[in-house]
Write a protein that holds these residues in place. Structure first.
Motif, PDB file in Angstrom:
ATOM      1  N   GLN A 189      65.199  41.819  41.374  1.00 30.71           N
ATOM      2  CA  GLN A 189      63.896  40.798  41.606  1.00 30.71           C
ATOM      3  C   GLN A 189      62.551  40.595  41.389  1.00 30.71           C
ATOM      4  N   VAL A 190      61.685  40.572  41.174  1.00 26.09           N
ATOM      5  CA  VAL A 190      60.662  40.781  40.624  1.00 26.09           C
ATOM      6  C   VAL A 190      59.875  39.278  41.454  1.00 26.09           C
ATOM      7  N   SER A 191      59.407  39.645  42.343  1.00 29.51           N
ATOM      8  CA  SER A 191      57.818  38.870  42.714  1.00 29.51           C
ATOM      9  C   SER A 191      56.642  39.017  42.261  1.00 29.51           C
ATOM     10  N   ILE A 192      56.162  37.988  43.343  1.00 31.43           N
ATOM     11  CA  ILE A 192      54.569  38.025  42.377  1.00 31.43           C
ATOM     12  C   ILE A 192      54.156  36.615  43.892  1.00 31.43           C
ATOM     13  N   SER A 193      52.804  37.911  43.755  1.00 28.25           N
ATOM     14  CA  SER A 193      51.905  37.333  45.151  1.00 28.25           C
ATOM     15  C   SER A 193      50.096  36.947  44.384  1.00 28.25           C
ATOM     16  N   PRO A 194      50.291  35.967  44.308  1.00 27.54           N
ATOM     17  CA  PRO A 194      48.859  35.143  43.749  1.00 27.54           C
ATOM     18  C   PRO A 194      47.704  35.288  44.369  1.00 27.54           C
ATOM     19  N   LEU A 195      47.852  35.790  46.148  1.00 28.16           N
ATOM     20  CA  LEU A 195      46.661  36.298  46.121  1.00 28.16           C
ATOM     21  C   LEU A 195      45.466  37.446  46.396  1.00 28.16           C
ATOM     22  N   HIS A 196      46.226  38.604  45.859  1.00 31.25           N
ATOM     23  CA  HIS A 196      45.951  39.804  46.271  1.00 31.25           C
ATOM     24  C   HIS A 196      45.799  39.990  44.297  1.00 31.25           C
TER      25      HIS A 196
ATOM     26  N   LYS B 212      44.797  33.162  40.805  1.00 31.23           N
ATOM     27  CA  LYS B 212      45.811  32.558  41.654  1.00 31.23           C
ATOM     28  C   LYS B 212      46.746  32.180  40.076  1.00 31.23           C
ATOM     29  N   GLU B 213      45.175  32.119  38.593  1.00 30.78           N
ATOM     30  CA  GLU B 213      46.004  31.380  36.985  1.00 30.78           C
ATOM     31  C   GLU B 213      46.805  33.291  36.618  1.00 30.78           C
ATOM     32  N   LEU B 214      46.348  34.219  36.850  1.00 26.87           N
ATOM     33  CA  LEU B 214      47.099  35.598  36.541  1.00 26.87           C
ATOM     34  C   LEU B 214      48.842  35.251  36.999  1.00 26.87           C
ATOM     35  N   ALA B 215      48.704  35.322  38.493  1.00 23.04           N
ATOM     36  CA  ALA B 215      49.960  34.729  38.659  1.00 23.04           C
ATOM     37  C   ALA B 215      51.073  34.253  37.684  1.00 23.04           C
ATOM     38  N   GLU B 216      50.430  32.774  38.084  1.00 23.77           N
ATOM     39  CA  GLU B 216      50.989  31.642  37.209  1.00 23.77           C
ATOM     40  C   GLU B 216      51.307  32.022  36.154  1.00 23.77           C
TER      41      GLU B 216
END
Length: 137
Positions: A48-55, A14-18
């Motif tokens: 468009q840049v999407s970020i998925s925190p779970l993976h 989650k921190e990497l994604a944030e």
């Protein structure tokens, strides 16, 4: 298979994604954003840049209008591009008349501006190669 993920690992991801999201808002001319993605122009493309925190995953999509998107020749060219592309996938959306390129990247470590620019430049080069091939075909 066991897909159990510790609370610590969930928090790390989650921190990497944030961190990636914050960094992107500082280096891109963001026009719009929601919970999962940012949109910005990039060298003639709609990005468009999407970020998925779970993976965690970083997904870069580049799109640009293209003439005659429904031609059989262009469909064959897209198939050929996808057979040879290692970094991502190419598509033509006949409904909106655009070409798009999409690439997905794991966020194993903290993403900095230099690494993001390297990834984006490679995506742009591949998208531009595909777009030029389709535009001339």
């Amino acid at each position: 298979m066991n897909y159990f993920m510790s609370k610590e690992e969930q928090q790390r991801r989650k921190e990497l994604a944030e961190h990636a999201r914050v960094m992107l808002t500082q280096v891109l001319p963001v026009e719009d954003q929601d919970e999962t993605s940012l949109t910005a122009p990039y060298q003639g493309y709609y990005m468009q840049v999407s970020i998925s925190p779970l993976h965690p995953l970083l997904v870069i999509s580049l799109a640009k209008a293209i003439n005659h998107p429904g031609s059989a020749k262009k469909q064959r060219l897209v198939n050929r591009l996808n057979l040879t592309s290692v970094l991502g996938s190419h598509a033509i959306n006949q409904d909106v008349g655009c070409y798009s390129y999409r690439s997905t990247h794991w966020l194993d470590t903290e993403l900095d501006e230099n690494r993001f620019q390297e990834i984006l430049d490679r995506c742009f080069e591949e998208a531009d190669r595909g777009y030029d091939m389709l535009k001339s075909g």
